[in-house]
Design a protein around this motif. Structure first.
Motif, PDB file in Angstrom:
ATOM      1  N   ILE A  85       0.862  -1.178   0.000  1.00  0.00           N
ATOM      2  CA  ILE A  85       0.000   0.000   0.000  1.00  0.00           C
ATOM      3  C   ILE A  85       0.901   1.232   0.000  1.00  0.00           C
ATOM      4  CG2 ILE A  85      -1.747   1.291   1.289  1.00  0.00           C
ATOM      5  CD1 ILE A  85      -2.739  -1.327   2.424  1.00  0.00           C
ATOM      6  N   PRO A  86       0.720   2.166  -0.919  1.00  0.00           N
ATOM      7  CA  PRO A  86       1.619   3.327  -0.975  1.00  0.00           C
ATOM      8  C   PRO A  86       1.560   4.151   0.299  1.00  0.00           C
ATOM      9  CG  PRO A  86      -0.274   3.642  -2.415  1.00  0.00           C
ATOM     10  CD  PRO A  86      -0.315   2.213  -1.969  1.00  0.00           C
ATOM     11  N   ALA A  87       2.678   4.804   0.620  1.00  0.00           N
ATOM     12  CA  ALA A  87       2.767   5.611   1.837  1.00  0.00           C
ATOM     13  C   ALA A  87       1.903   6.859   1.752  1.00  0.00           C
ATOM     14  CB  ALA A  87       4.217   5.990   2.113  1.00  0.00           C
ATOM     15  N   GLU A  88       1.622   7.330   0.556  1.00  0.00           N
ATOM     16  CA  GLU A  88       0.766   8.504   0.381  1.00  0.00           C
ATOM     17  C   GLU A  88       0.011   8.362  -0.930  1.00  0.00           C
ATOM     18  OE1 GLU A  88       4.297  11.350  -1.497  1.00  0.00           O
ATOM     19  OE2 GLU A  88       3.482  11.768   0.491  1.00  0.00           O
ATOM     20  N   GLY A  89      -1.071   9.107  -1.033  1.00  0.00           N
ATOM     21  CA  GLY A  89      -1.892   9.013  -2.232  1.00  0.00           C
ATOM     22  C   GLY A  89      -2.938   7.924  -2.118  1.00  0.00           C
ATOM     23  N   GLY A  90      -3.862   7.918  -3.058  1.00  0.00           N
ATOM     24  CA  GLY A  90      -4.959   6.969  -3.023  1.00  0.00           C
ATOM     25  C   GLY A  90      -4.562   5.579  -3.460  1.00  0.00           C
ATOM     26  N   ALA A  91      -5.318   4.590  -2.986  1.00  0.00           N
ATOM     27  CA  ALA A  91      -5.130   3.194  -3.373  1.00  0.00           C
ATOM     28  C   ALA A  91      -6.433   2.459  -3.098  1.00  0.00           C
ATOM     29  CB  ALA A  91      -3.978   2.542  -2.619  1.00  0.00           C
ATOM     30  N   GLY A 103     -13.486  -7.500   7.311  1.00  0.00           N
ATOM     31  CA  GLY A 103     -13.226  -6.099   6.976  1.00  0.00           C
ATOM     32  C   GLY A 103     -12.645  -5.323   8.149  1.00  0.00           C
ATOM     33  N   LEU A 104     -13.147  -5.585   9.359  1.00  0.00           N
ATOM     34  CA  LEU A 104     -12.640  -4.891  10.541  1.00  0.00           C
ATOM     35  C   LEU A 104     -11.200  -5.298  10.851  1.00  0.00           C
ATOM     36  CD1 LEU A 104     -15.792  -5.164  12.849  1.00  0.00           C
ATOM     37  CD2 LEU A 104     -15.107  -3.252  11.391  1.00  0.00           C
ATOM     38  N   MET A 105     -10.893  -6.592  10.703  1.00  0.00           N
ATOM     39  CA  MET A 105      -9.527  -7.043  10.950  1.00  0.00           C
ATOM     40  C   MET A 105      -8.562  -6.473   9.910  1.00  0.00           C
ATOM     41  SD  MET A 105      -9.747  -8.793  13.739  1.00  0.00           S
ATOM     42  CE  MET A 105     -11.003  -7.577  14.187  1.00  0.00           C
ATOM     43  N   MET A 106      -9.031  -6.342   8.682  1.00  0.00           N
ATOM     44  CA  MET A 106      -8.193  -5.740   7.652  1.00  0.00           C
ATOM     45  C   MET A 106      -7.934  -4.268   7.958  1.00  0.00           C
ATOM     46  SD  MET A 106      -8.701  -5.985   3.517  1.00  0.00           S
ATOM     47  CE  MET A 106     -10.264  -5.116   3.525  1.00  0.00           C
ATOM     48  N   GLN A 107      -8.922  -3.605   8.516  1.00  0.00           N
ATOM     49  CA  GLN A 107      -8.749  -2.204   8.895  1.00  0.00           C
ATOM     50  C   GLN A 107      -7.699  -2.053   9.989  1.00  0.00           C
ATOM     51  OE1 GLN A 107     -12.413  -0.408  10.210  1.00  0.00           O
ATOM     52  NE2 GLN A 107     -11.677   1.683   9.905  1.00  0.00           N
ATOM     53  N   VAL A 108      -7.719  -2.926  10.993  1.00  0.00           N
ATOM     54  CA  VAL A 108      -6.708  -2.882  12.059  1.00  0.00           C
ATOM     55  C   VAL A 108      -5.326  -3.205  11.501  1.00  0.00           C
ATOM     56  CG1 VAL A 108      -6.008  -3.842  14.280  1.00  0.00           C
ATOM     57  CG2 VAL A 108      -8.427  -3.494  13.792  1.00  0.00           C
ATOM     58  N   ALA A 109      -5.248  -4.164  10.588  1.00  0.00           N
ATOM     59  CA  ALA A 109      -3.957  -4.556  10.019  1.00  0.00           C
ATOM     60  C   ALA A 109      -3.289  -3.399   9.292  1.00  0.00           C
ATOM     61  CB  ALA A 109      -4.149  -5.742   9.071  1.00  0.00           C
ATOM     62  N   VAL A 110      -4.044  -2.677   8.490  1.00  0.00           N
ATOM     63  CA  VAL A 110      -3.463  -1.553   7.749  1.00  0.00           C
ATOM     64  C   VAL A 110      -3.072  -0.429   8.703  1.00  0.00           C
ATOM     65  CG1 VAL A 110      -3.939   0.212   6.013  1.00  0.00           C
ATOM     66  CG2 VAL A 110      -4.718  -2.133   5.644  1.00  0.00           C
ATOM     67  N   HIS A 111      -3.910  -0.135   9.676  1.00  0.00           N
ATOM     68  CA  HIS A 111      -3.629   0.965  10.599  1.00  0.00           C
ATOM     69  C   HIS A 111      -2.419   0.681  11.481  1.00  0.00           C
ATOM     70  CE1 HIS A 111      -4.098   3.202  14.426  1.00  0.00           C
ATOM     71  NE2 HIS A 111      -4.487   4.186  13.644  1.00  0.00           N
ATOM     72  N   ASP A 112      -2.295  -0.548  11.992  1.00  0.00           N
ATOM     73  CA  ASP A 112      -1.246  -0.856  12.966  1.00  0.00           C
ATOM     74  C   ASP A 112       0.076  -1.261  12.337  1.00  0.00           C
ATOM     75  OD1 ASP A 112      -3.119  -0.318  14.858  1.00  0.00           O
ATOM     76  OD2 ASP A 112      -3.196  -2.322  15.727  1.00  0.00           O
ATOM     77  N   HIS A 113       0.069  -1.780  11.108  1.00  0.00           N
ATOM     78  CA  HIS A 113       1.291  -2.334  10.539  1.00  0.00           C
ATOM     79  C   HIS A 113       1.837  -1.542   9.367  1.00  0.00           C
ATOM     80  CE1 HIS A 113       1.199  -6.023  12.981  1.00  0.00           C
ATOM     81  NE2 HIS A 113      -0.110  -5.966  12.849  1.00  0.00           N
ATOM     82  N   HIS A 114       1.069  -0.658   8.795  1.00  0.00           N
ATOM     83  CA  HIS A 114       1.612   0.144   7.698  1.00  0.00           C
ATOM     84  C   HIS A 114       2.613   1.150   8.258  1.00  0.00           C
ATOM     85  CE1 HIS A 114       1.830   2.889   4.247  1.00  0.00           C
ATOM     86  NE2 HIS A 114       1.439   1.853   3.533  1.00  0.00           N
ATOM     87  N   PRO A 115       3.760   1.349   7.611  1.00  0.00           N
ATOM     88  CA  PRO A 115       4.754   2.297   8.139  1.00  0.00           C
ATOM     89  C   PRO A 115       4.216   3.703   8.321  1.00  0.00           C
ATOM     90  CG  PRO A 115       5.722   0.937   6.409  1.00  0.00           C
ATOM     91  CD  PRO A 115       4.265   0.626   6.414  1.00  0.00           C
ATOM     92  N   ALA A 116       3.261   4.109   7.497  1.00  0.00           N
ATOM     93  CA  ALA A 116       2.688   5.452   7.616  1.00  0.00           C
ATOM     94  C   ALA A 116       1.444   5.474   8.486  1.00  0.00           C
ATOM     95  CB  ALA A 116       2.365   6.010   6.224  1.00  0.00           C
ATOM     96  N   GLY A 117       1.032   4.326   9.043  1.00  0.00           N
ATOM     97  CA  GLY A 117      -0.145   4.277   9.903  1.00  0.00           C
ATOM     98  C   GLY A 117      -1.406   4.745   9.210  1.00  0.00           C
ATOM     99  N   ARG A 118      -1.625   4.296   8.001  1.00  0.00           N
ATOM    100  CA  ARG A 118      -2.743   4.775   7.202  1.00  0.00           C
ATOM    101  C   ARG A 118      -4.072   4.182   7.659  1.00  0.00           C
ATOM    102  NH1 ARG A 118      -1.765   6.082   1.071  1.00  0.00           N
ATOM    103  NH2 ARG A 118      -3.305   7.587   1.808  1.00  0.00           N
ATOM    104  N   HIS A 119      -5.153   4.891   7.354  1.00  0.00           N
ATOM    105  CA  HIS A 119      -6.503   4.434   7.668  1.00  0.00           C
ATOM    106  C   HIS A 119      -7.130   3.822   6.431  1.00  0.00           C
ATOM    107  CE1 HIS A 119      -6.974   6.140  11.725  1.00  0.00           C
ATOM    108  NE2 HIS A 119      -6.209   7.121  11.294  1.00  0.00           N
TER     109      HIS A 119
END
Length: 371
Positions: free
Chosen positions: A152-158, A172-188
């Motif tokens: 997932i890119p650090a900035e911009g849409g995806a 869907g909820l678990m995927m939301q937590v995974a992206v928020h907690d593990h992405h280097p940029a902490g994306r939502h």
């Protein structure tokens, strides 16, 4: 029998006419207290009378350094581990900061001094409350392992496209937590949800606060053009409501509307495969009559529900894996490509095949459903 040696217990008492160092210099021997009665003399044991005159040449052994039975003195006990003052101060400061932050959060919620975007997304509430409630389920219960989140890119849409399963949309909820907690940029991750979600009381408000929005092309394109990460599950109710015998077999992805949205916004498509959600509620039947009466797309029958009542609604503690694949770029296409049905069909099939192939690979590597 060898001569025994008497070890005095009062080191201030003169022995055999000898005095302590202070007495040798002409000073009077000191006692433990002023005005205390002099200690009674020690009666020598038989065979020790001849040693009384030699006592002046020996240094008295304090009782604290050698025990009376002549055994070796035991080492002093190790001091207990006492926290350093700096550690105690840091802990106190940490608790004070948490309490102050919590009180400030409550004050903002009561006074209304917080911000939501045009879709109703409340970032502060999501970070501090909703994610904190979902995180134990993610980390301790399902023990989710996430891979490839850096795709997932650090900035911009995806646009994240995932398979859907599990009778209830917990994936869907678990995927939301995974992206928020593990992405280097902490994306939502902003999920696109079905109409039913926004018709349910309480659930509708929480979904809006968590950043979910209606699954329509207009809202999705607006979010993507703003640089948000949008999540979509094209299988919809066909995915989460399929029987257990068809687990991990992807259903139709619709007519490719998500591909058209990504082409218009010029954002990459990130395929996502989720293993473990299919087994949390093994759906062995579907009561269509009850589903029509309740206005639901299906009424699941599992080995535990509805037979065990509310206890049967507890999901099984399966082990999850979330794999995000290589992004598929769309910015190289012309603007009119979003109207090309053949291109949309090909890209939709490419995304679907990549997700299905990854699911098969993860299932082959999985040791057990629960471990």
């Amino acid at each position: 029998m060898a001569d025994a040696k008497v070890i005095p217990f009062d080191e201030d008492r003169p022995r055999g006419g000898s005095t302590r160092a202070g007495g040798a210099r002409g000073g009077a021997p000191r006692s433990g207290r002023r005005g205390a009665a002099p200690p009674s003399p020690v009666t020598p044991l038989p065979g020790q009378a001849g040693q009384a005159g030699q006592a002046g040449h020996e240094s008295p052994v304090p009782a604290s350094s050698a025990p009376a039975d002549g055994s070796a003195a035991s080492p002093p006990p190790e001091p207990a581990d006492v926290p350093e003052p700096a550690d105690v101060s840091e802990r106190a400061d940490g608790w004070e900061r948490r309490i102050a932050g919590g009180l400030a959060f409550l004050r903002r919620r009561i006074t209304g001094e917080y911000e939501v975007d045009e879709f109703g997304f409340d970032e502060e509430l999501t970070d501090q409350v909703l994610m904190s409630l979902l995180r134990p389920l993610y980390e301790k219960y399902f023990r989710v392992e996430v891979r490839g989140v850096e795709n997932i890119p650090a900035e911009g849409g995806a646009l994240v496209v995932a398979n859907h399963s599990g009778t209830l949309p917990l994936d869907g909820l678990m995927m939301q937590v995974a992206v928020h907690d593990h992405h280097p940029a902490g994306r939502h991750l902003r999920l696109l949800a079905a109409d039913l979600v926004f018709m349910l009381p309480v659930v509708s408000e929480l979904a809006r606060k968590a950043g979910h929005t209606l699954a329509c092309a207009e809202d999705a394109e607006r979010l993507l053009r703003r640089g948000e990460v949008v999540g979509v599950m094209p299988e919809g109710f066909k995915g989460i409501g399929k029987p257990f015998s068809e687990r991990y077999k992807l259903q139709r992805f619709g007519r490719g509307g998500f591909v058209s949205t990504a082409l218009r916004a010029g954002v990459p498509i990130v395929p996502c495969s989720i293993v473990g959600a299919e087994e949390i509620y093994p759906m062995v039947g579907n009561s269509r009559t009850l589903a029509r009466l309740l206005g639901l797309p299906y009424f699941p029958i599992t080995p535990t529900f509805p037979w065990l009542g509310p206890l049967g609604a507890v999901p099984l503690p399966t082990k999850w894996t979330i794999q995000l694949g290589e992004p598929i770029p769309t910015d190289g296409y012309a603007p009119e490509a979003a109207e090309d049905p053949m291109l949309m069909f090909n890209l939709t099939d490419q995304v679907r095949e990549q997700i299905q192939h990854t699911l098969y690979k993860l299932l082959v590597r999985r040791r057990s459903v629960f471990f």
